[in-house]
Design an enzyme around this catalytic site. Structure first.
Site, mmCIF file in Angstrom:
data_model
loop_
_atom_site.group_PDB
_atom_site.id
_atom_site.type_symbol
_atom_site.label_atom_id
_atom_site.label_comp_id
_atom_site.label_asym_id
_atom_site.label_seq_id
_atom_site.Cartn_x
_atom_site.Cartn_y
_atom_site.Cartn_z
ATOM 1 N N MET A 1 -37.687 0.033 -25.424
ATOM 2 C CA MET A 1 -37.311 -0.447 -26.560
ATOM 3 C C MET A 1 -36.499 -1.669 -26.544
ATOM 4 O O MET A 1 -36.226 -2.136 -25.663
ATOM 5 C CB MET A 1 -36.722 0.632 -27.653
ATOM 6 C CG MET A 1 -37.499 1.951 -27.612
ATOM 7 S SD MET A 1 -36.953 3.198 -28.635
ATOM 8 C CE MET A 1 -38.571 4.096 -29.142
ATOM 9 N N ASP B 1 -30.357 -1.050 -29.473
ATOM 10 C CA ASP B 1 -30.874 -2.422 -28.943
ATOM 11 C C ASP B 1 -29.660 -3.386 -28.755
ATOM 12 O O ASP B 1 -29.998 -4.431 -28.158
ATOM 13 C CB ASP B 1 -31.372 -3.170 -30.384
ATOM 14 C CG ASP B 1 -32.694 -2.334 -30.691
ATOM 15 O OD1 ASP B 1 -33.041 -1.509 -29.883
ATOM 16 O OD2 ASP B 1 -33.072 -2.471 -31.867
#
Lengths: 402, 402
Positions: free
Chosen positions: B186, B141
């Site tokens: 994601m 991330d």
């Protein structure tokens, strides 16, 4: 009998693109460039649809350096189509081919494309126009008959096998987070691609644990019992499901909410993975999610099987040799030899027999559960996916005592 | 000040695994093996959860050949967890560390894992137990503060960039078949991974055309107008959407039908891509579908950035150096240098400041549309994804005249 007619060659690409369909184009063009009997080398922009609109590209006017690069570029560089040839289209196509003095036609594609090539060949024969029409096989679905396998399948199979191995590594790192994972593959009515997910499996506990293919009817209770049994045994379950799975009534799973068909009356589907995830959540109260690589499985430029690419190039090249030999209304096939080691030569099959026939996964490749493959499948498929799959390292779990 | 205490080292992996988190483990273990001040080298099985259950693995009892192999193996070989440390857990963990004479603790993970490491360090300090606790950064991330970027991001970014390029090649081959494609990435609350889809984009018409990130509120009318404008201009639209996109009311798209939160109270989501596909179908009457690579984007063993892998190894190694230097309650950071060419050294940041803080995508990386990146983002991200992305070959579309 070799053709004595000089003329132009036209090449089209059709159907779903693959990671190596451009290798077939490069093989055909390089063979044509090397042969003095061919004048113009043309390309149909977007397959037969482009031909009908006279969108015809000059493939001699490309930098020579392009072809080796295109051999390594995924997708159909000419553009593709999914168009079912209508009766009047054949006549119109022939008129155009005549005007462009095209005497050799190669059509790179799958089942539906073989049908198109066959109709063109038939129309030419009926009208007495000398045209050599050869279909060059291509499909990740691996469902063309008369060929040992289809160029495009080996790379997609490699992708699915490696994706299953890699994605499972994530599940293993924390199995209780999402104990059930569904990986959805393409394949239309054939399970070849879904079962290729097992090519990296080395023992019973390795993924995948359950493979659902179009050839087998889906029975929810049986599926849920299988999921639960694997979950109880090892704590997680990897399911690989083809995009089209039918229930006992013959209805595709996840068809609800989807409408329409494509030009060949194949229903447009999606949602198998979502359906299975919901079913597992609701019935087994297990957390589940899905991976759906989608178009990536047919396109992944970094997951190409070198064997597949070489064979795609070969069938393109042999397509040109076939038209120059005066062959027509035929498809190039791959003929497997296992001695002294795996390699392929090529043959020809009659398009009349190829067109619209699907070769589904034979029973001998499924074990008694019908959700796992046999050794015979590994023997068949492993040579197609190129270099051996990696073996992921694992720690020895020797516990420390305080 | 270097620690004079001899003792054992324990290493844990935590949070979502990445393609290179094992490189950090290998870096740490190889540094520990090379230093005489460390006695036992232990691993927590499944992170802090395993520690609390005394599931502790002996990392000295592994074949030496394992570590170089593990450097190239995706996922967390020790097993991972997503567990929020409770107050009483810290005391129990300390008791166990004491009994195993652990004096050095490395915890490889993201934001939540930094929080765990911080709590352990604080508990040790309160109880006067000498323990050096260092957090080693890891997250696809890319949302940890104080570090230029996070190991794991470069490989996932490379995967998403290449997946976008490759998958788009399929759309281009037959744009009217599915003119709209959504690729779901994601990234939780941060858009870093979604915007990395633009790293292979070379001009306005290249994909992606619209990027939706969590930092920007989703306005359906604006989105649909953008899709329609791109469709009218070039005939197809590639949308990349992060898994968590919120509407003007702050509700995640596709949240309907999803329930529950994970252990850190992060909501469990899926369905953003499905939501967008349905929206486009219904409102614009355009055929649309989606790719959702899912876990593959964090795991793809054949799409690792060598730069990322090397940096993951480096932060693992520097974590061991830090604990041996007596540092504690800190996270290793990557410090970027652009001269004479891109490279990273490491630093340390206080865990008290790191834990639970997310670094979202800064505004300077978004252009005025807020759905595309600026040159500044390319300058930032391109060095992280390793070797240059391929340039896919294209035909010159010179038409033939009859």
């Amino acid at each position: 009998m070799a053709s004595t007619l000089r003329g132009n060659l036209i090449i089209g690409q059709s159907g779903g693109a693959t990671a190596v369909i451009n290798a077939s184009l490069a093989g055909a063009v390089e063979a044509a460039l090397a042969d003095g009997r061919i004048d113009g080398i043309y390309g149909m922009r977007y397959g037969i649809e482009g031909l009908l609109k006279e969108e015809i590209i000059d493939l001699r006017r490309q930098p020579a350096a392009l072809w080796p690069r295109l051999r390594h570029t995924p997708s159909a560089a000419l553009g593709s189509c999914r168009y079912k040839l209508q009766e009047h289209d054949s006549e119109r196509a022939l008129d155009i081919l005549r005007r462009y003095n095209v005497r050799y036609l190669l059509y790179i594609g799958g089942n539906d494309s073989a049908d198109t090539a066959h109709r063109l060949a038939q129309a030419a024969q009926r009208s007495g126009y000398e045209l050599s029409t050869i279909s060059v096989p291509k499909t990740i679905d691996n469902d063309l008959p008369f060929t040992d396998h289809c160029p495009g399948y080996g790379s997609a199979a490699r992708f699915i096998a490696l994706a299953t191995m890699d994605s499972t590594m994530n599940t293993i790192s924390i199995p209780w987070h999402y104990p059930v994972k569904v990986i959805e593959t393409m394949g239309r009515d054939a399970g070849w691609l879904a079962v290729s997910s097992a090519l990296g499996k080395r023992d019973e506990n390795d993924a995948p644990h359950i493979i659902l293919i179009p050839e087998q009817r889906f029975v929810a209770d049986r599926f849920l019992a299988q999921v639960e049994a694997v979950y109880r045994r090892i704590g997680y379950v990897i399911v690989v499901a083809a995009e089209t799975i039918r229930d006992e009534q013959g209805q595709p799973l996840g068809a609800a909410g989807q409408v329409g068909t494509d030009a060949f009356q194949h229903p447009l589907l999606s949602g198998t993975a979502e359906y299975l995830v919901d079913l597992v959540k609701k019935q087994l109260k297990l957390r589940a999610r899905f991976d759906k690589p989608g178009d990536l499985q047919r396109m992944a430029s970094n997951c190409v099987s070198a064997t597949d690419r070489d064979e795609a190039y070969l069938v393109g090249r042999m397509g040109v040799h076939a038209v120059l030999d005066g062959e027509s209304d035929k498809m190039v096939t791959l003929v497997r030899h296992n001695e002294p080691r795996y390699h392929c030569t090529t043959g020809l099959a009659d398009l009349a027999q190829v067109a619209n026939e699907q070769r589904l996964l034979p029973d001998e490749y499924l074990d008694a559960s019908k959700t796992m493959v046999t050794q015979a499948f590994y023997d068949y498929a492993l040579p197609l996916i190129g270099e051996p799959l990696p073996q992921h390292a694992r720690l020895e779990l020797t516990k420390v005592q305080p």
